[in-house]
Design a protein around this motif. Structure first.
Motif, PDB file in Angstrom:
ATOM      1  N   SER A  51       0.847  -1.181   0.000  1.00 61.70           N
ATOM      2  CA  SER A  51       0.000   0.000   0.000  1.00 61.70           C
ATOM      3  C   SER A  51       0.890   1.241   0.000  1.00 61.70           C
ATOM      4  CB  SER A  51      -0.881  -0.023   1.252  1.00 61.70           C
ATOM      5  OG  SER A  51      -1.571   1.179   1.376  1.00 61.70           O
ATOM      6  N   THR A  52       0.822   2.036  -1.062  1.00 62.75           N
ATOM      7  CA  THR A  52       1.668   3.230  -1.134  1.00 62.75           C
ATOM      8  C   THR A  52       0.827   4.447  -1.475  1.00 62.75           C
ATOM      9  OG1 THR A  52       2.130   2.739  -3.448  1.00 62.75           O
ATOM     10  CG2 THR A  52       3.790   2.040  -1.865  1.00 62.75           C
ATOM     11  N   LEU A  53       1.302   5.590  -1.043  1.00 63.39           N
ATOM     12  CA  LEU A  53       0.638   6.850  -1.384  1.00 63.39           C
ATOM     13  C   LEU A  53       1.086   7.261  -2.786  1.00 63.39           C
ATOM     14  CD1 LEU A  53       1.316   8.662   1.979  1.00 63.39           C
ATOM     15  CD2 LEU A  53      -0.900   7.844   1.196  1.00 63.39           C
ATOM     16  N   ALA A  56      -3.721  11.655   5.365  1.00 64.54           N
ATOM     17  CA  ALA A  56      -4.432  11.537   6.634  1.00 64.54           C
ATOM     18  C   ALA A  56      -4.374  10.090   7.103  1.00 64.54           C
ATOM     19  CB  ALA A  56      -5.884  11.959   6.443  1.00 64.54           C
ATOM     20  N   VAL A  57      -4.525   9.915   8.408  1.00 60.22           N
ATOM     21  CA  VAL A  57      -4.509   8.559   8.956  1.00 60.22           C
ATOM     22  C   VAL A  57      -5.916   8.210   9.424  1.00 60.22           C
ATOM     23  CG1 VAL A  57      -3.620   7.094  10.794  1.00 60.22           C
ATOM     24  CG2 VAL A  57      -2.107   8.695   9.651  1.00 60.22           C
ATOM     25  N   LEU A  58      -6.364   7.061   9.019  1.00 66.33           N
ATOM     26  CA  LEU A  58      -7.665   6.564   9.477  1.00 66.33           C
ATOM     27  C   LEU A  58      -7.416   5.404  10.430  1.00 66.33           C
ATOM     28  CD1 LEU A  58     -10.135   6.258   6.479  1.00 66.33           C
ATOM     29  CD2 LEU A  58     -10.633   7.148   8.740  1.00 66.33           C
ATOM     30  N   PRO A  78      -5.400   9.497   1.199  1.00 67.80           N
ATOM     31  CA  PRO A  78      -5.462  10.906   0.783  1.00 67.80           C
ATOM     32  C   PRO A  78      -6.564  11.595   1.590  1.00 67.80           C
ATOM     33  CG  PRO A  78      -5.564   9.431  -1.103  1.00 67.80           C
ATOM     34  CD  PRO A  78      -5.728   8.583   0.103  1.00 67.80           C
ATOM     35  N   PRO A  79      -6.408  12.861   1.925  1.00 68.25           N
ATOM     36  CA  PRO A  79      -7.453  13.515   2.725  1.00 68.25           C
ATOM     37  C   PRO A  79      -8.751  13.626   1.941  1.00 68.25           C
ATOM     38  CG  PRO A  79      -5.791  15.093   2.007  1.00 68.25           C
ATOM     39  CD  PRO A  79      -5.301  13.746   1.596  1.00 68.25           C
ATOM     40  N   GLY A  80      -9.835  13.728   2.664  1.00 67.56           N
ATOM     41  CA  GLY A  80     -11.140  13.841   2.009  1.00 67.56           C
ATOM     42  C   GLY A  80     -12.117  12.883   2.652  1.00 67.56           C
ATOM     43  N   GLU A 124     -14.770  11.810   7.340  1.00 73.13           N
ATOM     44  CA  GLU A 124     -14.023  12.936   6.763  1.00 73.13           C
ATOM     45  C   GLU A 124     -12.612  12.922   7.334  1.00 73.13           C
ATOM     46  OE1 GLU A 124     -14.710  15.314   4.599  1.00 73.13           O
ATOM     47  OE2 GLU A 124     -16.844  14.951   4.275  1.00 73.13           O
ATOM     48  N   THR A 125     -11.611  13.088   6.493  1.00 71.40           N
ATOM     49  CA  THR A 125     -10.241  13.125   6.998  1.00 71.40           C
ATOM     50  C   THR A 125      -9.564  14.416   6.557  1.00 71.40           C
ATOM     51  OG1 THR A 125      -9.428  11.966   5.042  1.00 71.40           O
ATOM     52  CG2 THR A 125      -9.965  10.614   6.950  1.00 71.40           C
TER      53      THR A 125
END
Lengths: 206, 499
Positions: free
Chosen positions: B327-329, B343-345, B372-374, B388-389
């Motif tokens: 898993s990569t950004l 962001a971290v969930l 990713p944020p959102g 929401e992040t």
């Protein structure tokens, strides 16, 4: 800056997004207001997905293609002059995306002509499952015939016979003169109804 | 009219686009010609079917599609923002561009003036040059700069992008925003952890494994592993050495995606992309090269000489590809930038509960995932909710409550059972269509029925569909049109229909 604007709730003179007119909605989308684009998505998503589905007759990549249409629309908002309705403009994008998809596919998979059934209005008596099954077969026959047409013929017959658009609108969407669209529609109809008339069902048993 | 009627003419007739005389002739022909009657009926059915086609909407996951679009648009807006900032800077830079010739002119004039002055001072000026220079600001500028020390080797840093189950970092429970550096030690229990350390580069440490970052900088990466690790190296520096040490052997990386599993029995290496070389670690020792699409097993006490890689079969290739998905950004300008922009969930799902983000399975709970944020659709145990992040912030997401496969049968589930029994015959009618062709036909349709608190059917979705779409739609239509529920709690029930 765009992101800040996007997150801002809007200036004091701006109406709530739900009440914005089409022109205002486009203007606010151009400014990068996410809420405006979300409303555009909510308002138009069914039309976009349905058009793609009808032209492609395949729901395999429908999610991706629907997303592609909205991303293209988002990127092209600056160029949208507002001379046509948003729906016409989105039709044009849908048709281009679908034609691109059809051309890139050497061989299309068998059509999957199923969708959510239309809601029955209160005054209509609901169909029995047997009648629904017959209706499904008729719809399947339409898609089987469409699937055998060339992409260009398929587009004009979908836009005219199913979407109910007139020749001028179709000419605008496909970027061809009206006379060309008229000729193409004539041959498309001829071919389509010949295919429908000869269709003996998926297994040829009907 | 003795000739057959072209099918499109029947469509024109139905649309009222033929004159009365032709119409009469066509009608007469239809009474005499079986073939044309049949074709006419089909054309008219097709025309009637247009209305159905017009009213239908393909069943898409609107919410998940909306979330994907939200991401894309957000990224697009950010990209525009960056471009806008860049273009704001460029005019400033270009406005200074005219300064360069002016500065050169001024500098040239100053040099000329200084030359004239020195010339006018004659020998005095020459003496002044021979003397040790006084420390003036002008002279300091002319002094060649002292040699700068060689820059230290750039240390690498890793970011946890996904962690599921029990994971320890340096003996302590892994924090969501932990940063891994050289000498960091990761330990997994039943869980696994994904770490990204570059643009599309990272590793996934599998369950019951220990990994130490023995070396972790721009020149050398060495991972010491007990257990199994999958590695993805997208952009290795030209002079960077990358190795995994496991089961007493050294796996030198020449390429991109591979898995190393070391145990007391030996070493197993699988390569899906690029190639690696296995050595005994000592200079000049035997080595075995493993190309992409191959595997190698090296028992502990066996010498490398004589061993060779085996090609993977299709099943092994598929399994390896799934295992090696790190898993990569998408964006990795640097560890700090990636950390700040994502962001971290933290999803507190019960242990073992399958968790998904935006309809993509990410693992079993509890899960920490960098996204990713959102807005994200977090699913756990068959239920989902929006979260929401914000960039750089850890969002806690409680698992959507009451998993569908809960042992307690809900009131709605019982009502669904009742409706299924009541309309059993209707389902059989749908299945009989296929049974007419294949009398032994049996299948399973899994549906998710969302029932509102007022008893209305909010949605009916086929989670596992049928190959025959007409039959599937017929079955779903029965549910949509026949199932009735009293007011009660809102619930989603998943049911399997076997027939």
């Amino acid at each position: 800056m765009l992101a800040r604007m996007a997150q801002s709730p809007g200036g004091p003179s701006e109406r709530p997004i739900g009440e914005a007119s089409e022109a205002e909605l486009i203007q606010r989308c151009r400014k990068g207001e996410r809420a405006a684009f979300e409303r555009l998505y909510r308002d138009q998503r069914r039309i976009v997905a349905a058009t793609l589905f009808r032209v492609l007759g395949d729901r395999g990549e429908l999610d991706d293609l629907t997303q592609e249409v909205f991303v293209i629309a988002f990127r092209g908002l600056e160029r949208f002059r507002g001379e046509s309705k948003i729906s016409t403009w989105l039709y044009r994008i849908c048709v281009n995306v679908a034609l691109g998809r059809l051309r890139s596919k050497a061989r299309r998979p068998p059509p999957v002509p199923m969708a959510e059934p239309a809601e029955t209005s209160p005054e209509e008596s609901p169909d029995t499952p047997e009648r629904l099954l017959e209706r499904r077969e008729d719809v399947a026959r339409v898609y089987r015939a469409l699937d055998q047409l060339s992409p260009k013929k398929r587009v004009v017959i979908v836009l005219h016979e199913i979407e109910g658009l007139d020749l001028k609108e179709i000419a605008d969407i496909v970027g061809a003169p009206q006379v060309t669209v008229r000729t193409r529609l004539h041959y498309a109809r001829k071919e389509f109804y010949a295919l429908v008339a000869k269709d003996d069902g998926p297994g040829g048993k009907r | 009219m003795s000739r057959h009627v072209a099918p499109e003419r029947w469509a024109e007739l139905a649309a009222g686009r033929v004159d009365a005389h032709t119409r009469a002739a066509m009608e007469l022909h239809a009474t005499e010609c079986e073939r044309c009657r049949k074709e006419r009926a089909r054309v008219e059915q097709a025309r009637a079917a247009f209305a159905s086609v017009r009213r239908e909407t393909p069943p898409l996951g609107w919410e998940s599609l909306g979330a994907r679009l939200h991401w894309t648009i957000s990224s697009e807006l950010k990209r525009r923002e960056r471009e806008a900032e860049r273009t704001e800077k460029i005019p400033r830079a270009s406005s200074h561009r005219w300064m360069t010739p002016l500065a050169l002119s001024v500098l040239g004039a100053s040099v000329c003036a200084l030359g004239l002055y020195v010339w006018s001072r004659g020998g005095e000026g020459m003496r002044a040059q021979a003397e040790p220079p006084a420390r003036s600001s002008a002279m300091i500028e002319l002094t060649p700069p002292a040699p700068t020390p060689a820059p230290p080797t750039q240390a690498l840093e890793g970011l946890v992008t996904l962690a599921e189950g029990e994971v320890l970092l340096d003996g302590k429970p892994l924090a969501a925003d932990a940063v891994l550096r050289a000498r960091s030690r990761l330990t997994t229990g039943a869980g696994r952890v994904h770490v990204q350390f570059g643009d599309a580069s990272g590793f996934v440490l599998e369950p019951r494994s220990v990994l130490e970052l023995a070396a972790f900088d721009a020149h050398q990466v060495e991972l010491r592993v007990e257990g199994a690790v999958g590695v993805q190296v997208a952009h290795r520096g030209a002079d960077q050495r990358f190795a995994v040490v496991a089961a007493g052997r050294r796996v030198e990386v020449r390429g991109t995606i591979f898995r190393v599993a070391g145990s007391k029995d030996g070493l197993e290496v699988t390569v899906t992309r690029g190639r690696v070389v296995v050595t005994d670690g000592a200079a000049g020792s035997d080595e075995v090269e493993i190309p992409a699409g191959s595997w190698l097993r090296v028992p502990l006490a066996v010498k490398l000489a004589g061993l060779h890689a085996h090609p993977m079969n299709d099943a092994e290739a598929v399994a390896a590809a799934q295992r090696l998905r790190v898993s990569t950004l998408a964006l990795w300008p640097s560890r700090a930038a990636a950390q700040a922009a994502s962001a971290v969930l933290h999803i507190n799902a019960p242990a073992g509960t399958p968790v998904s983000i935006d309809d993509i399975a990410v693992g079993k709970g509890p899960v920490v995932v960098r996204v990713p944020p959102g807005r994200h659709l977090v699913g756990a145990g068959g239920r989902s909710r929006w979260v929401e992040t914000e960039p750089g912030v850890t969002a806690e997401a409680e698992a959507p409550s009451v998993p569908v496969h809960s042992t307690r049968i809900s009131e709605r589930a019982r009502q669904v059972e009742g409706q299924l029994a009541k309309h059993h015959q209707r389902f059989e009618v749908c299945a009989n269509r296929v049974r007419a062709v294949d009398p032994d036909y049996t299948d399973e349709l899994v549906v998710e029925i969302d029932i509102g608190s007022d008893g209305s059917l909010r949605s009916v979705v086929a989670v596992k569909g049928l190959p025959d779409q007409v039959t599937e739609s017929c079955l779903l239509d029965v549910i949509r049109q026949e199932f009735m529920f009293p007011p009660g709690s809102r619930d989603t029930v998943r049911k399997s229909l076997r027939f």
